[in-house]
Motif scaffolding. Structure first.
Motif, PDB file in Angstrom:
ATOM      1  N   LEU A 103      -4.485   8.015 -12.273  1.00 30.82           N
ATOM      2  CA  LEU A 103      -3.335   8.502 -11.337  1.00 30.82           C
ATOM      3  C   LEU A 103      -3.842   7.034 -10.287  1.00 30.82           C
ATOM      4  N   LEU A 104      -4.918   6.376 -10.062  1.00 30.81           N
ATOM      5  CA  LEU A 104      -4.941   5.313  -9.238  1.00 30.81           C
ATOM      6  C   LEU A 104      -4.156   4.016  -9.984  1.00 30.81           C
ATOM      7  N   GLU A 105      -4.322   4.197 -11.309  1.00 33.63           N
ATOM      8  CA  GLU A 105      -3.424   2.742 -12.051  1.00 33.63           C
ATOM      9  C   GLU A 105      -2.115   3.205 -11.519  1.00 33.63           C
ATOM     10  N   ASN A 122       3.179   1.927  -9.040  1.00 33.43           N
ATOM     11  CA  ASN A 122       4.429   2.280  -8.243  1.00 33.43           C
ATOM     12  C   ASN A 122       4.542   1.578  -6.859  1.00 33.43           C
ATOM     13  N   LEU A 123       3.175   1.559  -6.308  1.00 32.84           N
ATOM     14  CA  LEU A 123       3.408   0.897  -5.042  1.00 32.84           C
ATOM     15  C   LEU A 123       3.748  -0.761  -5.154  1.00 32.84           C
ATOM     16  N   GLN A 124       3.062  -1.206  -6.135  1.00 30.31           N
ATOM     17  CA  GLN A 124       3.532  -2.595  -6.169  1.00 30.31           C
ATOM     18  C   GLN A 124       5.186  -2.804  -6.649  1.00 30.31           C
ATOM     19  N   GLY A 143       4.622   6.423  -5.380  1.00 28.32           N
ATOM     20  CA  GLY A 143       4.106   5.166  -4.755  1.00 28.32           C
ATOM     21  C   GLY A 143       4.223   5.231  -3.241  1.00 28.32           C
ATOM     22  N   THR A 144       4.069   6.462  -2.401  1.00 33.80           N
ATOM     23  CA  THR A 144       4.569   6.524  -1.150  1.00 33.80           C
ATOM     24  C   THR A 144       3.112   6.919  -0.396  1.00 33.80           C
ATOM     25  N   LEU A 145       2.861   6.464   0.910  1.00 31.34           N
ATOM     26  CA  LEU A 145       1.710   6.586   1.638  1.00 31.34           C
ATOM     27  C   LEU A 145       1.949   7.411   2.888  1.00 31.34           C
TER      28      LEU A 145
END
Length: 502
Positions: free
Chosen positions: A79-81, A86-88, A225-227
């Motif tokens: 999940l971290l990968e 997705n964030l990038q 990719g959402t904070l």
């Protein structure tokens, strides 16, 4: 994700955690502090009770959220990968920090590259963990806390005493005195609305002129990719939208797999923390400012911090520690925390959750007293929204703390640091005595006969209690004597009856 990656000497909190016993003595003697915590904890417990009127719904939600967190932790590396990818793709740059120094270096470099000199920070316990304010101040970068509670403790040169309500140890008179000493033109008042208004006036000017905004993250959604950022004061939204550079920092355990995982977790978080059905603000940050948008930062960065979390992750039982969603309910219901307050622990995270997460961050050398500071009443485990078995983990950490040096299984940094030879010998003797009846009976015979030689001072025990007094005879001897007396009485009765019958 290496197991031993953090030197506790890097953290200012390691030294204060070692002074736990002295801290407790200091704070137990502060009547005003104890009154502040007693009133605040009673208030928060009452609010939580009223927020969960349906017991069945609560238990169903707790079980659902426990399974969500356990599923996400089971897939954590993947999940971290996925989150990074997705964030990038969304335009958010990702940075990995193994230690607190790594995290601070990354953030300082990002600020320096933009010639930043002023930072406004939304509430972030992870940045407290890295002592980011001190680090930036040493580099002539002003970092102002914008959460009202954090702003108050920053003015007082303290650290938060509670993870949700950082200044809960201060009453309104103390806050008024603090403002009078630090804010020019402040007219002394204990009116809460006026105090909040004064704080907002100061902070609003800072928001307008800040070069950088720094916040924490409550949930990082790998799928999109959402904070996600939960807050009540609007300061988080100001930090993430006004400055041109937004830096988010969070622990690696905050990642969740799906966006659908967030609503049940959010529902439990706000109700467990403050008794609110929903927080005032819920921010979802998925990208920097787009061409057709009128506000928002030009750049968004995420710093993912390990700082001992991999160590907890590597052990299946200790991994449950990472289920925490930082609601603070365990603190609010803890009889120990309520009496000694948050600063006595000397760590960023106080209370029950602090006692099980801090040993991974600071090492057991600095924190081996913390797992023993519990009555094991179980209240923390009963109210935990994601069902972390905190009492069970406290017992596990106590065991790791006194593990023999010849144990070849390495679980965590500093294990065995709490082991004392004299204590180990005493427990070995205790074990032998209870294993063999002859040794037990002989030992107890001597102990009762020599009871007058027992010292009146028995270490920490007699610092708050009277010395124990041994009985003249053991329980076994008394029962044996009683049975003998009864047997004689029965024989006399029978003899008397026989004589009467003749």
């Amino acid at each position: 994700m290496a197991a031993e990656q953090f030197d506790p000497n890097e953290s200012k909190y390691a030294a204060s955690a070692r002074a736990f016993r002295d801290n407790v003595s200091r704070d137990l003697g502060n009547d005003e502090l104890r009154d502040n915590f007693r009133g605040a904890m009673d208030y928060l417990m009452d609010k939580r009770t009223k927020a969960f009127v349906d017991g069945d719904e609560l238990e169903t939600l707790r079980e659902q959220c426990k399974l969500i967190k356990q599923r996400c932790l089971l897939k954590l590396p993947h999940l971290l990968e996925q989150l990074e990818e997705n964030l990038q793709a969304n335009g958010i740059q990702v940075h990995w920090a193994e230690t607190i120094t790594d995290a601070n270096d990354i953030i300082a470099q990002l600020i320096t590259e933009k010639n930043g000199k002023t930072v406004v920070k939304g509430k972030s316990m992870v940045s407290e963990e890295t002592a980011l304010n001190d680090y930036l101040e040493e580099r002539d970068i002003e970092c102002l806390e914008s959460d009202m509670g954090e702003y108050i403790v920053q003015l007082a040169n303290e650290h938060p005493s509670h993870i949700i309500m950082p200044a809960i140890h201060q009453n309104k008179k103390q806050v008024a005195d603090l403002f009078a000493d630090n804010i020019e033109g402040f007219k002394h008042t204990t009116d809460v609305d006026a105090l909040i208004g004064e704080g907002r006036r100061v902070l609003r000017e800072k928001f307008c002129n800040a070069d950088v905004g720094i916040t924490g993250v409550n949930f990082a959604v790998a799928e999109t990719g959402t904070l996600c950022l939960v807050e009540n004061e609007g300061n988080g939204r100001m930090c993430t939208t006004v400055p041109d550079l937004h830096i988010a920092i969070t622990g690696i355990e905050k990642v969740v797999e799906f966006l659908d995982d967030v609503p049940p977790l959010l529902s439990l978080l706000t109700r467990s923390a403050t008794g609110q059905l929903i927080s005032t603000y819920f921010n979802m940050i998925s990208h920097p400012r787009q061409n057709d948008e009128k506000d928002g930062p030009q750049e968004v960065h995420l710093v993912l911090l390990d700082n001992g979390r991999s160590q907890a992750f590597a052990d299946e039982e200790l991994r449950q520690t990472l289920q925490c969603i930082r609601c603070g309910a365990c603190m609010n219901h803890c009889p120990v925390y309520t009496r000694i307050g948050g600063h006595a622990y000397g760590t960023v995270y106080p209370g029950p959750i602090g006692k099980i997460i801090s040993p991974h961050m600071l090492g057991l050398e600095a924190t081996n007293n913390l797992p023993t500071a519990s009555s094991l009443c179980g209240a923390c485990g009963e109210v935990c929204p994601v069902k972390i078995p905190i009492p069970k983990l406290l017992l596990r950490l106590r065991k790791e703390s006194v593990k023999p040096a010849n144990d070849e299984t390495t679980v965590m940094k500093g294990e065995g640091s709490g082991r004392k030879k004299i204590e180990a010998v005493i427990w070995q003797g205790w074990s032998l005595m209870h294993k063999y009846a002859l040794i037990y009976n002989t030992s107890m015979w001597f102990a009762t006969r020599l009871r007058k030689l027992m010292p009146k001072k028995v270490g920490v025990w007699t610092s708050v209690r009277t010395a124990p007094k041994l009985a003249p005879k053991t329980l076994h001897e008394k029962i044996k004597a009683r049975n003998k007396t009864r047997s004689a009485q029965q024989q006399n009765t029978i003899a008397t009856q026989n004589i009467g019958g003749k």
